[in-house]
Write an enzyme that holds these catalytic residues in place. Structure first.
Site, PDB file in Angstrom:
ATOM      1  N   PHE A 145       2.560 -43.002  10.314  1.00 31.39           N
ATOM      2  CA  PHE A 145       3.421 -44.035  10.621  1.00 31.39           C
ATOM      3  C   PHE A 145       4.954 -43.150  10.546  1.00 31.39           C
ATOM      4  O   PHE A 145       5.087 -42.423   9.766  1.00 31.39           O
ATOM      5  CB  PHE A 145       3.750 -44.949   9.300  1.00 31.39           C
ATOM      6  CG  PHE A 145       4.581 -46.063   9.235  1.00 31.39           C
ATOM      7  CD1 PHE A 145       4.480 -47.071   9.963  1.00 31.39           C
ATOM      8  CD2 PHE A 145       5.913 -45.768   8.842  1.00 31.39           C
ATOM      9  CE1 PHE A 145       5.502 -48.156   9.890  1.00 31.39           C
ATOM     10  CE2 PHE A 145       7.185 -46.761   9.051  1.00 31.39           C
ATOM     11  CZ  PHE A 145       6.785 -48.008   9.475  1.00 31.39           C
ATOM     12  N   ASP A 230       7.258 -35.011   9.830  1.00 34.04           N
ATOM     13  CA  ASP A 230       7.814 -36.091   9.548  1.00 34.04           C
ATOM     14  C   ASP A 230       7.892 -36.262   7.871  1.00 34.04           C
ATOM     15  O   ASP A 230       6.795 -36.462   7.276  1.00 34.04           O
ATOM     16  CB  ASP A 230       7.024 -37.409   9.962  1.00 34.04           C
ATOM     17  CG  ASP A 230       7.924 -38.506   9.592  1.00 34.04           C
ATOM     18  OD1 ASP A 230       8.467 -38.592   8.527  1.00 34.04           O
ATOM     19  OD2 ASP A 230       7.693 -39.617  10.324  1.00 34.04           O
ATOM     20  N   LYS A 259      15.319 -41.537   3.716  1.00 35.60           N
ATOM     21  CA  LYS A 259      15.016 -42.166   2.389  1.00 35.60           C
ATOM     22  C   LYS A 259      15.805 -41.449   1.378  1.00 35.60           C
ATOM     23  O   LYS A 259      17.137 -42.003   1.061  1.00 35.60           O
ATOM     24  CB  LYS A 259      13.397 -42.112   2.043  1.00 35.60           C
ATOM     25  CG  LYS A 259      12.619 -42.892   3.118  1.00 35.60           C
ATOM     26  CD  LYS A 259      11.251 -43.199   2.784  1.00 35.60           C
ATOM     27  CE  LYS A 259      10.265 -44.147   3.610  1.00 35.60           C
ATOM     28  NZ  LYS A 259      10.299 -45.358   3.521  1.00 35.60           N
TER      29      LYS A 259
HETATM   30  C1  LIG Z   1       6.778 -40.894   7.369  1.00 35.31           C
HETATM   31  C2  LIG Z   1       7.808 -42.061   7.674  1.00 35.31           C
HETATM   32  N1  LIG Z   1       8.366 -42.001   8.943  1.00 35.31           N
HETATM   33  C3  LIG Z   1       9.523 -42.783   9.338  1.00 35.31           C
HETATM   34  C4  LIG Z   1       9.687 -43.949   8.515  1.00 35.31           C
HETATM   35  C5  LIG Z   1      10.846 -44.934   8.793  1.00 35.31           C
HETATM   36  O1  LIG Z   1      11.860 -44.755   8.001  1.00 35.31           O
HETATM   37  P1  LIG Z   1      12.917 -46.075   8.183  1.00 35.31           P
HETATM   38  O2  LIG Z   1      12.129 -47.343   7.607  1.00 35.31           O
HETATM   39  O3  LIG Z   1      13.921 -45.286   7.208  1.00 35.31           O
HETATM   40  O4  LIG Z   1      13.165 -46.408   9.381  1.00 35.31           O
HETATM   41  C6  LIG Z   1       9.016 -44.100   7.453  1.00 35.31           C
HETATM   42  C7  LIG Z   1       9.218 -45.418   6.593  1.00 35.31           C
HETATM   43  O5  LIG Z   1       8.466 -45.761   5.658  1.00 35.31           O
HETATM   44  C8  LIG Z   1       8.174 -43.401   6.787  1.00 35.31           C
HETATM   45  O6  LIG Z   1       7.139 -43.496   5.752  1.00 35.31           O
END
Ligand SMILES: Cc1ncc(COP(=O)(O)O)c(C=O)c1O
Length: 405
Positions: A145, A230, A259
């Site tokens: 994700f 990520d 986050k």
């Molecule tokens: C690993 C990862 N990357 C990207 C995102 C996307 O982040 P945002 O919701 O701040 O756009 C998330 C959100 O849960 C995530 O867990």
């Protein structure tokens, strides 16, 4: 009309339904106040927050005093100038992050998805500069994700999120998680990078095996492509190290973080080794990215991690919780797996017991997440005390006992 903070829970929810798009399956709870690992709803009921505000968004706990103090000062000083100019707080946050990443340089934005977009564009530009436009493919993994914008959605290896939005952005290749042979076979002159979460979070908390992570780094080095991680959810101390990649003894070229970085405010950063910083003026931008308010919060948040030894706390509390979950697994065979790193944990059941336990937890004042009906995700803030760990364990244990009876 009364001020919104005086509205009843019902009034708040009804107003949402009338005026806000229904893009989320929201839990019917209306929160009005938070402090540390606690939240209070509109009826005054207190909750222990084991999701860091939700989705691991605020690792420092609600209204951390260090972040609040920095924000109060900053609100009276300067909240916004665009990236046409410089300001001290962006410089300092860049410096603090560089110190955490062995000199990687930041691009600031406002969310996790934007950090993904930045990493994807950086990788494509890097490939273009080295081997031409044909070198644009990025490898990601099944169950991953990476966010909801089109590039990030296309990088996400879960077709359920693509449905209804095709065609996806071309140039992504999804591989089975853990399969280094598939990776060796897939990398070619068209590949510019590999992108993965060290612990797949949203899918249900699946930590990468060390051999997998190290194998990816080896292949990236051999084939001269970018190794990108990520850390939007895993970064900032959540796993008991500042970065989850530190558990694996690897050194990625590109790291994304969002986050928790803002201590409760929206900010993201895509960090790259200096020789991988392929984006130049005109290539990329973000009006509010790295604004004075968010970067001041980020500086205070990073300094708070250090000052209060919160990363060591996350490691210790995480190990304690996982130890208890393992005891439960031995007691209740219906628990098919417990896993995680630091304060990023999951309990998996062989059936729908997770859903039942989750409902009881919410009712009893403990907030956790569910993935499907069988997985519980536990993401407490890194300020969690042993007393708060024990309090949550008591509630969760009772909820599971009821669900498996
Ligand atoms: C690993 C990862 N990357 C990207 C995102 C996307 O982040 P945002 O919701 O701040 O756009 C998330 C959100 O849960 C995530 O867990």
């Amino acid at each position: 009309m009364s001020a919104p903070e005086q509205w009843s829970a019902r009034q708040v929810m009804e107003t949402y339904h009338q005026s806000v798009q229904t893009t989320y399956g929201r839990t019917p709870l209306v929160f009005v106040r938070g402090r540390g690992a606690r939240l209070w709803d509109a009826d005054g009921k207190e909750y222990l927050d084991w999701v860091s505000g939700g989705r691991a968004g605020n690792a420092l706990g609600h209204c951390h005093p260090d972040v609040v103090a920095a924000l109060k000062t900053q609100l009276d000083t300067l909240t916004f100038v665009s990236n046409d100019f410089y300001h001290p707080w962006g410089a300092r946050l860049g410096q603090l992050l560089a110190e955490q990443t062995g000199g990687r340089k930041a691009f600031f934005c406002n969310s996790g998805a934007e950090t993904t977009e930045t990493a994807l564009k950086l990788a494509r530009k890097w490939g273009y500069n080295r081997r031409g436009a044909a070198c644009h493919e990025i490898i990601t993994f099944d169950r991953s994700f990476h966010g909801r914008t089109f590039g990030a959605l296309s990088a996400t290896g879960q077709t359920k999120f693509h449905k209804g939005f095709e065609p996806m952005v071309p140039g992504f290749h999804y591989l089975p998680w853990g399969d280094l042979d598939a990776l060796e076979a897939a990398v070619g002159p068209q590949t510019c990078g590999v992108f993965l979460e060290p612990v797949q979070g949203e899918a249900g908390t699946y930590p990468a095996e060390p051999a997998f992570m190290q194998g990816i780094e080896r292949i990236c080095r051999e084939k001269e492509i970018l190794f990108m991680v990520d850390e939007v959810q895993t970064g900032f101390g959540r796993t008991g190290r500042f970065w989850a990649y530190e558990h694996y003894g690897v050194e990625p070229d590109v790291v994304t973080l969002a986050k928790a970085l803002g201590g409760g405010l929206a900010i993201g950063a895509c960090l790259a080794k200096p020789d991988c910083c392929a984006l130049v003026p005109g290539d990329h931008g973000c009006t509010f990215g790295g604004n004075p308010l968010a970067t001041a919060a980020g500086c205070a948040a990073i300094e708070a991690l250090d000052r209060h030894a919160l990363i060591a706390n996350a490691a210790a509390q995480g190990e304690y919780l996982l130890g208890k979950f393992r005891e439960w697994q031995a007691r209740w065979p219906v628990i098919s797996d417990v896993r995680g790193l630091g304060l990023m944990l999951a309990i998996e059941f062989s059936g729908a017991q997770g859903k039942t336990a989750l409902a009881t937890c919410l009712d009893q004042g403990l907030i956790i997440h569910g993935v499907g009906d069988s997985i519980l995700r536990i993401l407490p803030p890194v300020i969690l005390t042993r007393a708060e760990a024990d309090e949550g364990l008591r509630l969760l244990e009772a909820a599971i006992a009821g669900a498996v009876a």
